[in-house]
Design a protein around this motif. Structure first.
Motif, PDB file in Angstrom:
ATOM      1  N   TRP A 143      20.770  10.087   1.206  1.00 18.11           N
ATOM      2  CA  TRP A 143      20.698   9.088   2.271  1.00 18.11           C
ATOM      3  C   TRP A 143      19.406   9.262   3.052  1.00 18.11           C
ATOM      4  O   TRP A 143      19.008  10.378   3.379  1.00 18.11           O
ATOM      5  CB  TRP A 143      21.886   9.238   3.212  1.00 18.11           C
ATOM      6  N   TYR A 144      18.775   8.127   3.397  1.00 17.36           N
ATOM      7  CA  TYR A 144      17.519   8.153   4.144  1.00 17.36           C
ATOM      8  C   TYR A 144      17.630   7.251   5.370  1.00 17.36           C
ATOM      9  O   TYR A 144      17.409   6.041   5.288  1.00 17.36           O
ATOM     10  CB  TYR A 144      16.362   7.678   3.266  1.00 17.36           C
ATOM     11  N   PRO A 145      17.996   7.784   6.531  1.00 19.07           N
ATOM     12  CA  PRO A 145      17.903   6.990   7.759  1.00 19.07           C
ATOM     13  C   PRO A 145      16.440   6.875   8.166  1.00 19.07           C
ATOM     14  O   PRO A 145      15.668   7.843   8.071  1.00 19.07           O
ATOM     15  CB  PRO A 145      18.702   7.815   8.771  1.00 19.07           C
TER      16      PRO A 145
ATOM     17  N   LEU B  71       4.813   3.044  13.882  1.00 13.72           N
ATOM     18  CA  LEU B  71       5.281   4.430  13.844  1.00 13.72           C
ATOM     19  C   LEU B  71       6.618   4.434  13.112  1.00 13.72           C
ATOM     20  O   LEU B  71       7.516   3.657  13.448  1.00 13.72           O
ATOM     21  CB  LEU B  71       5.442   4.985  15.257  1.00 13.72           C
ATOM     22  N   ARG B  72       6.745   5.308  12.085  1.00 12.47           N
ATOM     23  CA  ARG B  72       7.966   5.328  11.268  1.00 12.47           C
ATOM     24  C   ARG B  72       8.436   6.761  11.065  1.00 12.47           C
ATOM     25  O   ARG B  72       7.660   7.622  10.659  1.00 12.47           O
ATOM     26  CB  ARG B  72       7.691   4.673   9.918  1.00 12.47           C
ATOM     27  N   TRP B  73       9.717   7.000  11.358  1.00 10.56           N
ATOM     28  CA  TRP B  73      10.350   8.279  11.055  1.00 10.56           C
ATOM     29  C   TRP B  73      11.291   8.100   9.881  1.00 10.56           C
ATOM     30  O   TRP B  73      12.089   7.153   9.853  1.00 10.56           O
ATOM     31  CB  TRP B  73      11.141   8.800  12.263  1.00 10.56           C
ATOM     32  N   VAL B  74      11.196   8.993   8.890  1.00 14.55           N
ATOM     33  CA  VAL B  74      12.082   8.982   7.730  1.00 14.55           C
ATOM     34  C   VAL B  74      12.791  10.321   7.658  1.00 14.55           C
ATOM     35  O   VAL B  74      12.137  11.381   7.636  1.00 14.55           O
ATOM     36  CB  VAL B  74      11.305   8.735   6.421  1.00 14.55           C
TER      37      VAL B  74
ATOM     38  N   ASP C 236      12.921  17.779   5.502  1.00 13.90           N
ATOM     39  CA  ASP C 236      13.789  16.603   5.532  1.00 13.90           C
ATOM     40  C   ASP C 236      13.366  15.539   6.536  1.00 13.90           C
ATOM     41  O   ASP C 236      14.086  14.552   6.714  1.00 13.90           O
ATOM     42  CB  ASP C 236      15.226  17.018   5.841  1.00 13.90           C
ATOM     43  N   ASN C 237      12.245  15.705   7.207  1.00 14.97           N
ATOM     44  CA  ASN C 237      11.822  14.754   8.233  1.00 14.97           C
ATOM     45  C   ASN C 237      10.327  14.489   8.118  1.00 14.97           C
ATOM     46  O   ASN C 237       9.522  15.430   8.051  1.00 14.97           O
ATOM     47  CB  ASN C 237      12.137  15.295   9.631  1.00 14.97           C
TER      48      ASN C 237
END
Length: 322
Positions: free
Chosen positions: A54-56, A315-318, A291-292
């Protein structure tokens, strides 16, 4: 969109392609086209960074434009043409661990929203009005190909997705900036990442766009226009980055959009409204831990036709969990 007798530069929504992604979608559309993934995805786009799971993902984008263009790329005839939008997208992507042929199936869900938007037309809001709210839902089943491996690791990664934009967002036919577009769209794509070396990659994503009918067209088209349909389009994101340390990558990123068929008003083609734009700028990717991941991309638009032309900062956090 307009009939042959409608005002040439009437606007349906002006926050063009402010959103989009795998990954994307956005808050509004400019002129005729709906929200698109213009620059939301960039480095290592051919695959999620850690395989199945899973990738929020959370996006924040700021878009500003001070120039609205016509079919020749000239400024429109408004005293002021200032548009400012803050857009967010919450995304959940799932990659199955079960293989099917040379890859795995997955599902991509994105919910965009427009917490803040403003316009200044120099006319007290007579021409440009902005709305805020939740945008159109994006849903896309996809197929993630297994990586093509080399002696030093992966050489090529690729994915295809059949993305659908569902008209669930807020829409006001009297507004220039809208969270939703009030029409279904089909926006499939193929994305790939080539490892030139283990520390240097080139990524690209190519979309095709088909739009359904809007049965509540902008009031600027006049009472005789009962439906509009934005034209088909092609658009692409591209990026290249190099590793400067184990955690940090730096590079360049860009996008391109070209509408390829005319917009329809009451089923009749209206020439002279096809949209085009290019964007180019720097970017960075920071691995916070295993993981981030944090992406930053800036884009400066040029060559616009029938669209706003401005600056876009994303700006994107995965994240990742099994």
């Amino acid at each position: 969109m307009r009939t042959p007798h409608a005002p040439r530069h009437s606007l349906r929504s002006i926050a063009a392609g402010l959103m989009g992604a795998t990954l994307l979608a956005g808050p509004a559309s400019s002129y005729d086209l709906p929200n698109l993934n213009l620059g939301f995805t960039s480095f290592l786009d051919g695959a999620p960074p850690l395989g199945p799971g899973w990738y929020p993902t959370q996006y924040l984008q700021v878009y500003t434009a001070g120039r609205l263009t016509d079919n020749a790329g000239r400024r429109l005839g408004l005293p002021r043409q200032d548009v400012s939008v803050i857009a967010g997208i919450t995304q959940l992507l799932y990659v199955s661990p079960v293989t099917l042929g040379p890859g795995s199936l997955g599902l991509d869900i994105l919910l965009p929203y427009l917490p803040d938007s403003s316009t200044d037309d120099g006319l007290g809001g007579a021409a440009l009005k902005a709305r805020q709210g939740v945008g159109d839902l994006l849903i896309g089943p996809f197929y993630q190909f297994a990586p093509i491996m080399g002696d030093q690791g992966p050489r090529f990664l690729a994915r295809i997705e059949a993305q659908v934009i569902v008209p669930t967002g807020r829409y006001d036919p009297a507004a220039a900036v809208n969270p939703g577009a009030n029409a279904w769209s089909f926006n499939p794509y193929i994305a790939g990442t080539l490892f030139v070396t283990p520390d240097w990659t080139i990524s690209a994503r190519f979309h095709y766009l088909w739009n359904g009918t809007n049965d509540r067209p902008a009031v600027a088209f006049g009472p005789s226009v009962l439906s509009t349909q934005a034209g088909q389009a092609l658009h692409a994101n591209f990026a290249s980055e190099v590793s400067v340390s184990k955690a940090l990558k730096l590079g360049v990123n860009g996008y391109w959009l070209q509408q390829i068929t005319d917009t329809l008003a009451n089923g009749i083609a209206v020439p002279g409204r096809r949209e085009r734009v290019f964007g180019l700028g720097p970017g960075a990717l920071l691995a916070l831990d295993k993981d981030n991941f944090l992406f930053f991309n800036a884009y400066y638009e040029f060559g616009a036709r029938n669209r706003p032309e401005g600056q876009r900062y994303t700006l994107r956090w995965v994240g990742h969990f099994d």
